[in-house]
Design an enzyme around this catalytic site. Structure first.
Site, PDB file in Angstrom:
ATOM      1  N   VAL A 305       0.829  -1.199   0.000  1.00  0.00           N
ATOM      2  CA  VAL A 305       0.000   0.000   0.000  1.00  0.00           C
ATOM      3  C   VAL A 305       0.866   1.252   0.000  1.00  0.00           C
ATOM      4  O   VAL A 305       1.640   1.478   0.928  1.00  0.00           O
ATOM      5  CB  VAL A 305      -0.918   0.017   1.250  1.00  0.00           C
ATOM      6  CG1 VAL A 305      -1.857   1.205   1.200  1.00  0.00           C
ATOM      7  CG2 VAL A 305      -1.711  -1.270   1.352  1.00  0.00           C
ATOM      8  N   GLU A 306       0.740   2.066  -1.050  1.00  0.00           N
ATOM      9  CA  GLU A 306       1.459   3.339  -1.119  1.00  0.00           C
ATOM     10  C   GLU A 306       0.427   4.458  -1.196  1.00  0.00           C
ATOM     11  O   GLU A 306      -0.331   4.558  -2.157  1.00  0.00           O
ATOM     12  CB  GLU A 306       2.366   3.351  -2.349  1.00  0.00           C
ATOM     13  CG  GLU A 306       3.395   4.479  -2.327  1.00  0.00           C
ATOM     14  CD  GLU A 306       2.847   5.763  -2.913  1.00  0.00           C
ATOM     15  OE1 GLU A 306       2.477   6.638  -2.102  1.00  0.00           O
ATOM     16  OE2 GLU A 306       2.781   5.892  -4.130  1.00  0.00           O
TER      17      GLU A 306
END
Length: 596
Positions: A305-306
């Site tokens: 997750v960015e």
């Protein structure tokens, strides 16, 4: 004596010729290998809309929704010109894509690294030879300038390909791991195996790089990939995906290995919870990430997750005069690149007293002079800042700026949306300069994703670090100065996944692992860590001395008198102490073995 010298010379001569022969064979092998991995030339028709001089119909209502239809209306955010309509994927369509990808992956997983490199070299050649077209397509669909496309789309993608070609095999080769005294008859290995079919849900701000980068990593690791681009850049997704699928085809592999889907959010849940997906890379916002992670949890799918950030740039007081202008230009590039729509863009500039006032004086006229516009439609008119992807955030931006000013911030440039005289249907926000910003202001805590330069004053290095760490985000950071002790202190103490010293965002340019911590997400893509995250790390132990009959066995019961049980215990513990412990442990082990 002469006979001995002659013999020595003959031996030396044989050695030299042997070495030359070996070198020739190695060179021959490398030449043949380069030919085997050499790129294949291929062509893809470029979109007519990306041709110079193209003019499209300007939409009255420039939005993605088509009234009374599920179609996606694609348009150029810089001008409002229609680019066409895209029929979004359905749940059944996603099922078909995953089935095709899964079938193609079985064969692809058996390919060698050499075969995979050939595909990447073929893609690299196409990107280099068609970079202007790729940049124009990216600009048209996202509103950015050609300079922003060259840096953020072409340069980083070429580096991703180059790094993977050079270091990919080395990163994914099986590794030997240490053993211990008790298991000395075994040898250990970690193997990196493909996961199967992986997915990437990527954001619109870099429509080419964000889409093609996970494709590069996934197929090199032996996976198939379903890549979901944003509906905001649905028009360019087909062209950019075809760069990868066509490269696979001309190299003799199935194009089904890479599948592109574009869908509305209510259908995306079907992809992110699909049992046929083994891993998800998500690049986007925090609110959407909550839905993606909850959806993925239903099928126990791991997610990288960015989520963007509020990246600080810290300017120390010892910044030299010779470096001041260079750093100031870096700060402007880091803030206004892609109209501020950059997940690792500079969102806060934190300056110590001696440099703070100089920045205000130097930057105010420069930011006021920045010119928004569309470089594709105005080739003869200077353009510094491109368009925003939409106007949806403008009201909130204006409200945050007004609130900051009310609390004591100084608005020195911009602050409102911009009505472009040539492109009234385009989405523009005036390049903004806001000073005297404090950490308790909402604007200092909110990711803006906009062309807004926030300047904050710090009284000391400690204060600067505290300000930098005062948000929920921790993606990237940068620090500028001369004194190494202070620079290294910032590197150690600032909360971030990536830190650039006396530069901006260059960690990604050398393919270091990309990602953050805290509210900026978890997991890493890029670099060795990114490649390995797309694999199953399989731990294996094997017999080292099996040929000698040395294997693990369960010993028979000890037929010892009760009074001798302590001796058996001492013997067993002696074995353990010989393998572990300090000197005293070794002594205990020896005593145990000899029965003392």
């Amino acid at each position: 004596m002469e006979h001995m010298l002659e013999r020595d010379f003959r031996a030396l001569d044989a050695y030299v010729w042997g070495a030359l022969s070996a070198a020739t064979l190695v060179l021959f092998y490398l030449t043949l290998r380069r030919d085997v991995e050499g790129p294949i030339l291929y062509n893809i028709p470029s979109p007519a809309e990306a041709e110079p001089g193209w003019k499209g119909q300007v939409l009255d209502d420039a939005s993605l929704k088509v009234s009374g239809s599920s179609l996606i209306q694609c348009y150029a955010p810089a001008t409002g010109e229609a680019l066409g309509r895209v029929n979004p994927s359905t749940a059944e369509g996603i099922d078909r894509c995953i089935a095709k990808a899964s079938e193609a992956q079985v064969q692809w997983a058996r390919t060698t690294f050499s075969q995979r490199r050939k595909v990447l070299r073929t893609m690299l050649r196409f990107v280099l030879e068609n970079q202007e077209t790729i940049a124009r397509v990216a600009c048209l669909d996202s509103g950015k300038t050609m300079v922003d496309a060259s840096l953020g789309e072409i340069l980083v993608t070429v580096e991703k390909l180059r790094w993977t070609l050079k270091h990919g095999e080395e990163s994914l080769k099986s590794e030997r791991r240490d053993t211990n005294f008790l298991m000395m008859y075994k040898w250990n290995e970690v193997m990196y195996e493909p996961l199967g079919v992986v997915a990437a849900c990527v954001s619109w701000n870099y429509p080419f790089h964000n889409l093609i980068s996970p494709i590069i990593a996934s197929i090199f690791a032996g996976n198939a990939i379903i890549v979901k681009g944003s509906e905001a850049t649905a028009w360019s997704s087909a062209y950019f995906t075809s760069i990868a699928t066509r490269a696979l085809e001309v190299c003799g592999h199935s194009s089904n290995l890479v599948q592109s889907v574009v869908c509305w959010p209510n259908v995306a849940d079907h992809l992110t919870s699909h049992p046929g997906i083994s891993h998800i890379t998500f690049i986007g916002s925090r609110p959407v990430a909550h839905h993606v992670c909850a959806s993925a949890a239903r099928a126990l799918i791991p997610v990288c997750v960015e989520l963007g950030g509020k990246d600080p740039a810290i300017l120390l007081d010892d910044l030299s005069n010779s470096d001041f202008k260079r750093v100031a230009s870096i700060l402007m590039r880091g803030t206004f690149q892609s109209a501020g729509q950059n997940c690792i863009g500079i969102e806060r500039v934190i300056a110590l007293p001696n440099v703070h006032d100089r920045l205000v004086e130097y930057l105010t006229p420069k930011i006021r002079a920045l010119r928004p516009g569309s470089i594709l439609n105005s080739p003869d008119t200077p353009v510094d800042v491109g368009a925003s992807i939409s106007a949806a955030s403008f009201s909130n931006l204006e409200s945050l700026i007004a609130d900051a000013v009310k609390q004591g911030a100084r608005l020195l440039a911009g602050g409102t949306r911009y009505a472009h005289p040539q492109y009234p249907k385009g989405h523009y926000f005036t390049p903004t300069f806001l000073t005297n910003v404090t950490r308790d202001m909402k604007i200092a805590q909110t990711e803006l994703f906009a062309p807004v330069f926030l300047l904050m004053r710090a009284e000391s290095v400690s204060d600067a670090i505290a300000i930098a760490n005062s948000t929920i985000y921790a993606l990237g950071a940068s620090v500028y100065g001369s004194k190494s002790a202070d620079l290294e202190r910032v590197v150690r103490e600032v909360h971030a996944g990536m830190v650039a010293v006396n530069d901006f965002a260059v960690t990604y340019m050398v393919q270091l692992p990309f990602g953050g911590t805290k509210g900026s997400g978890y997991g890493r893509f890029a670099g060795k860590e990114g490649l390995r995250s797309l694999c199953n790390a399989k731990s294996v132990t094997r017999d080292r001395l099996g040929w000698m009959g040395v294997k693990t066995g369960i010993p028979p019961p000890m037929d010892l008198p009760v009074q001798d049980g302590s001796k058996a215990w001492k013997f067993a513990m002696g074995i353990v102490w010989l393998g572990y412990g300090d000197v005293r442990g070794k002594v205990r082990g020896i005593k145990g073995l000899i029965g003392m």
